[in-house]
Design a protein around this motif. Sequence first.
Motif, PDB file in Angstrom:
ATOM      1  N   SER A  38     -16.741  57.562  17.062  1.00  0.00           N
ATOM      2  CA  SER A  38     -17.197  56.892  18.276  1.00  0.00           C
ATOM      3  C   SER A  38     -16.702  57.648  19.491  1.00  0.00           C
ATOM      4  CB  SER A  38     -16.683  55.451  18.326  1.00  0.00           C
ATOM      5  OG  SER A  38     -15.282  55.452  18.558  1.00  0.00           O
ATOM      6  N   LEU A  39     -17.354  57.401  20.615  1.00  0.00           N
ATOM      7  CA  LEU A  39     -16.938  58.061  21.850  1.00  0.00           C
ATOM      8  C   LEU A  39     -15.501  57.704  22.201  1.00  0.00           C
ATOM      9  CD1 LEU A  39     -17.412  59.615  24.496  1.00  0.00           C
ATOM     10  CD2 LEU A  39     -18.204  57.458  25.476  1.00  0.00           C
ATOM     11  N   LEU A  40     -15.162  56.441  22.113  1.00  0.00           N
ATOM     12  CA  LEU A  40     -13.826  56.019  22.523  1.00  0.00           C
ATOM     13  C   LEU A  40     -12.763  56.739  21.721  1.00  0.00           C
ATOM     14  CD1 LEU A  40     -14.338  52.172  23.026  1.00  0.00           C
ATOM     15  CD2 LEU A  40     -14.304  53.978  24.762  1.00  0.00           C
ATOM     16  N   ALA A  41     -12.984  56.862  20.410  1.00  0.00           N
ATOM     17  CA  ALA A  41     -11.978  57.509  19.575  1.00  0.00           C
ATOM     18  C   ALA A  41     -12.022  59.028  19.689  1.00  0.00           C
ATOM     19  CB  ALA A  41     -12.144  57.086  18.118  1.00  0.00           C
ATOM     20  N   ARG A  42     -13.105  59.587  20.183  1.00  0.00           N
ATOM     21  CA  ARG A  42     -13.128  61.023  20.472  1.00  0.00           C
ATOM     22  C   ARG A  42     -12.286  61.318  21.700  1.00  0.00           C
ATOM     23  NH1 ARG A  42     -18.879  63.573  20.873  1.00  0.00           N
ATOM     24  NH2 ARG A  42     -17.579  65.444  21.027  1.00  0.00           N
TER      25      ARG A  42
ATOM     26  N   VAL B 211      -6.906  48.123  20.476  1.00  0.00           N
ATOM     27  CA  VAL B 211      -6.882  48.943  21.686  1.00  0.00           C
ATOM     28  C   VAL B 211      -8.294  49.374  22.058  1.00  0.00           C
ATOM     29  CG1 VAL B 211      -6.085  51.129  22.680  1.00  0.00           C
ATOM     30  CG2 VAL B 211      -4.517  49.724  21.321  1.00  0.00           C
ATOM     31  N   TYR B 212      -9.074  49.828  21.063  1.00  0.00           N
ATOM     32  CA  TYR B 212     -10.463  50.179  21.337  1.00  0.00           C
ATOM     33  C   TYR B 212     -11.237  48.956  21.823  1.00  0.00           C
ATOM     34  CZ  TYR B 212      -9.546  54.538  18.821  1.00  0.00           C
ATOM     35  OH  TYR B 212      -9.042  55.742  18.416  1.00  0.00           O
ATOM     36  N   TYR B 213     -10.895  47.816  21.268  1.00  0.00           N
ATOM     37  CA  TYR B 213     -11.560  46.580  21.665  1.00  0.00           C
ATOM     38  C   TYR B 213     -11.308  46.275  23.149  1.00  0.00           C
ATOM     39  CZ  TYR B 213     -12.413  41.568  22.041  1.00  0.00           C
ATOM     40  OH  TYR B 213     -12.845  40.347  22.451  1.00  0.00           O
ATOM     41  N   CYS B 214     -10.078  46.500  23.619  1.00  0.00           N
ATOM     42  CA  CYS B 214      -9.767  46.261  25.028  1.00  0.00           C
ATOM     43  C   CYS B 214     -10.599  47.166  25.935  1.00  0.00           C
ATOM     44  CB  CYS B 214      -8.285  46.481  25.290  1.00  0.00           C
ATOM     45  SG  CYS B 214      -7.204  45.251  24.518  1.00  0.00           S
TER      46      CYS B 214
ATOM     47  N   GLU C 188     -18.717  38.909  20.065  1.00  0.00           N
ATOM     48  CA  GLU C 188     -19.819  39.877  20.042  1.00  0.00           C
ATOM     49  C   GLU C 188     -19.303  41.288  20.320  1.00  0.00           C
ATOM     50  OE1 GLU C 188     -22.627  38.424  22.818  1.00  0.00           O
ATOM     51  OE2 GLU C 188     -23.229  36.722  21.574  1.00  0.00           O
ATOM     52  N   VAL C 189     -18.350  41.388  21.228  1.00  0.00           N
ATOM     53  CA  VAL C 189     -17.756  42.703  21.489  1.00  0.00           C
ATOM     54  C   VAL C 189     -17.017  43.193  20.254  1.00  0.00           C
ATOM     55  CG1 VAL C 189     -16.139  43.995  22.927  1.00  0.00           C
ATOM     56  CG2 VAL C 189     -17.551  42.209  23.946  1.00  0.00           C
ATOM     57  N   PHE C 190     -16.308  42.287  19.608  1.00  0.00           N
ATOM     58  CA  PHE C 190     -15.618  42.682  18.384  1.00  0.00           C
ATOM     59  C   PHE C 190     -16.605  43.179  17.335  1.00  0.00           C
ATOM     60  CE2 PHE C 190     -14.612  41.581  14.025  1.00  0.00           C
ATOM     61  CZ  PHE C 190     -13.536  42.422  13.810  1.00  0.00           C
ATOM     62  N   ALA C 191     -17.786  42.545  17.234  1.00  0.00           N
ATOM     63  CA  ALA C 191     -18.771  42.951  16.239  1.00  0.00           C
ATOM     64  C   ALA C 191     -19.156  44.414  16.415  1.00  0.00           C
ATOM     65  CB  ALA C 191     -20.001  42.055  16.330  1.00  0.00           C
ATOM     66  N   VAL C 192     -19.193  44.877  17.676  1.00  0.00           N
ATOM     67  CA  VAL C 192     -19.516  46.284  17.934  1.00  0.00           C
ATOM     68  C   VAL C 192     -18.402  47.184  17.388  1.00  0.00           C
ATOM     69  CG1 VAL C 192     -19.860  47.989  19.748  1.00  0.00           C
ATOM     70  CG2 VAL C 192     -20.895  45.734  19.954  1.00  0.00           C
ATOM     71  N   VAL C 193     -17.149  46.850  17.715  1.00  0.00           N
ATOM     72  CA  VAL C 193     -16.022  47.645  17.252  1.00  0.00           C
ATOM     73  C   VAL C 193     -15.903  47.587  15.734  1.00  0.00           C
ATOM     74  CG1 VAL C 193     -13.514  47.931  17.407  1.00  0.00           C
ATOM     75  CG2 VAL C 193     -14.817  47.273  19.432  1.00  0.00           C
ATOM     76  N   ALA C 194     -16.231  46.433  15.156  1.00  0.00           N
ATOM     77  CA  ALA C 194     -16.031  46.226  13.721  1.00  0.00           C
ATOM     78  C   ALA C 194     -17.017  46.988  12.853  1.00  0.00           C
ATOM     79  CB  ALA C 194     -16.127  44.736  13.400  1.00  0.00           C
ATOM     80  N   GLN C 195     -18.054  47.582  13.432  1.00  0.00           N
ATOM     81  CA  GLN C 195     -18.995  48.364  12.626  1.00  0.00           C
ATOM     82  C   GLN C 195     -18.265  49.453  11.847  1.00  0.00           C
ATOM     83  OE1 GLN C 195     -22.239  48.021  12.150  1.00  0.00           O
ATOM     84  NE2 GLN C 195     -22.591  46.305  13.543  1.00  0.00           N
ATOM     85  N   GLY C 196     -17.359  50.136  12.526  1.00  0.00           N
ATOM     86  CA  GLY C 196     -16.604  51.188  11.855  1.00  0.00           C
ATOM     87  C   GLY C 196     -15.683  50.635  10.786  1.00  0.00           C
ATOM     88  N   LEU C 197     -15.112  49.465  11.035  1.00  0.00           N
ATOM     89  CA  LEU C 197     -14.218  48.858  10.045  1.00  0.00           C
ATOM     90  C   LEU C 197     -14.984  48.460   8.787  1.00  0.00           C
ATOM     91  CD1 LEU C 197     -12.098  46.575  12.400  1.00  0.00           C
ATOM     92  CD2 LEU C 197     -11.598  48.881  11.618  1.00  0.00           C
TER      93      LEU C 197
ATOM     94  N   GLU D 170      -6.393  44.166  30.623  1.00  0.00           N
ATOM     95  CA  GLU D 170      -7.826  44.343  30.874  1.00  0.00           C
ATOM     96  C   GLU D 170      -8.064  45.417  31.930  1.00  0.00           C
ATOM     97  OE1 GLU D 170     -11.774  41.631  32.001  1.00  0.00           O
ATOM     98  OE2 GLU D 170      -9.838  40.664  31.579  1.00  0.00           O
ATOM     99  N   PHE D 171      -7.189  45.466  32.922  1.00  0.00           N
ATOM    100  CA  PHE D 171      -7.317  46.491  33.960  1.00  0.00           C
ATOM    101  C   PHE D 171      -7.205  47.887  33.359  1.00  0.00           C
ATOM    102  CE2 PHE D 171      -4.942  49.367  36.803  1.00  0.00           C
ATOM    103  CZ  PHE D 171      -5.899  49.562  37.794  1.00  0.00           C
ATOM    104  N   TYR D 172      -6.187  48.123  32.532  1.00  0.00           N
ATOM    105  CA  TYR D 172      -6.033  49.462  31.957  1.00  0.00           C
ATOM    106  C   TYR D 172      -7.145  49.767  30.955  1.00  0.00           C
ATOM    107  CZ  TYR D 172      -1.615  49.764  34.385  1.00  0.00           C
ATOM    108  OH  TYR D 172      -0.666  49.812  35.378  1.00  0.00           O
ATOM    109  N   GLY D 173      -7.638  48.756  30.241  1.00  0.00           N
ATOM    110  CA  GLY D 173      -8.811  48.972  29.395  1.00  0.00           C
ATOM    111  C   GLY D 173     -10.022  49.366  30.215  1.00  0.00           C
ATOM    112  N   TRP D 174     -10.156  48.778  31.398  1.00  0.00           N
ATOM    113  CA  TRP D 174     -11.227  49.093  32.359  1.00  0.00           C
ATOM    114  C   TRP D 174     -11.139  50.553  32.778  1.00  0.00           C
ATOM    115  CZ3 TRP D 174     -11.001  47.047  38.045  1.00  0.00           C
ATOM    116  CH2 TRP D 174     -12.287  46.943  38.595  1.00  0.00           C
ATOM    117  N   VAL D 175      -9.946  51.002  33.120  1.00  0.00           N
ATOM    118  CA  VAL D 175      -9.730  52.393  33.530  1.00  0.00           C
ATOM    119  C   VAL D 175     -10.033  53.345  32.375  1.00  0.00           C
ATOM    120  CG1 VAL D 175      -7.951  54.060  34.214  1.00  0.00           C
ATOM    121  CG2 VAL D 175      -8.070  51.822  35.338  1.00  0.00           C
TER     122      VAL D 175
END
Length: 402
Positions: A21-25, A55-58, A71-80, A349-354
């Motif tokens: 995923s992009l986030l983990a890249r 962390v990716y979820y945040c 629903e957001v978790f469902a997106v992250v959980a695809q890889g799991l 949430e702020f640092y996840g935003w950044v």
Amino acid sequence: MARTKTSLGAGARLSDFLSASLLARVFPADLVNRVLDAHGCNSQRIRSFPAVAGVYYCMALNLYPEAAYEEVFAVVAQGLAWAEGKPSSTTVHKSSVSELRRKIGATPLRDLMHRACLPLARPQAHPDAFFAGCRVVAIDGSNFDIPDEVDNVAQFGYPGSRTGQAGYPQAQCAVLVECATHAILDANIGPYRAPEWELCLPLLASLKPGMLCLADRGFRGHAQWCAARASGADLLWRCASNQILPVLQPLADGSWLSALYPNDRARRRGVDGVPVRIIEYTLPQHSGSTASYRLMTSLLDPESAPALSLAALYHERWQVESVFDELKTHLLRQRRVFRSKTPELVRQEFYGWVLAHYAVRWLMHQAASEYRQSHHALSFTAHVQLVRRTQPQSGAFPPSAA
């Protein structure tokens, strides 16, 4: 696309299979694990929702601001799910998500930002990101709404309004940005009424020799100037027109050398002054009037840094305003208020935003570099949409494909 069931090696973490995923890249799973380990909040055993995926979820919360937690978790959980060889995602209740967020807290995400949010531009490939050999960065602050909860009000406070109190409490933030790429290199969050310099002071640790920092009139005092210069970076700051800066030596380009003193007594005695260079100019406005600018810089040589070039460069400071627009308008979208109901989770949430913003800007940087385009020619909104479309397929490829 059909996916082949893959067996896990001994000791493998389910979350490691998010690596494509992009986030983990941008924020590799092994780095995230090291950060979590350093703060003692990593998962001690394989779980359906391990801390590294939290962390990716945040970050993902800020890519899907209007979606429910589950629903957001469902997106992250695809890889799991793919890692476990399951045909569908694992279901996790909102209470489990909240519990993990509380366990992680804000500090690991801030630490991850410090380790991974690095400058993107390179001198040979992106000459517009540099001036006189210095990487151009800018520092500034803004504020944003947070949920109207008792603890949030106590920690962050309300802004004033014509009716006496605004509808939501607000937090204030400060960011250090690479102007050409809009990459956020450092950020800090604090109460609404905290002095802006107090929020910016921790960001000076990310200023380095070889940088040129732009800032507005809020940062013009002797102590502030000396603190920023101690980082080794050069400075180009706007200062007030009535600030006393004596002409010590006129220069051929219309600028002059002066000295910045800690107080009037030191100025009268001519002691403890810091050498600076002053540039004054005016710009026409649409109404026919003019706007006057006075800049103060540590670049004293008019040959290597002409006054006209510095005057033009200073307006790159407005790239920070574009960054705040990207954060507030294009990432938060219609959800203009943070989700988190406690101060610690507001910070998280702020640092996840950044971090989410940096991930999108990292993707844009790859495109700009590959196709030799200006970063400003690319659409931030289009790349956010691209990330939102591709993130659910994050588990469709093995980690080696990242």
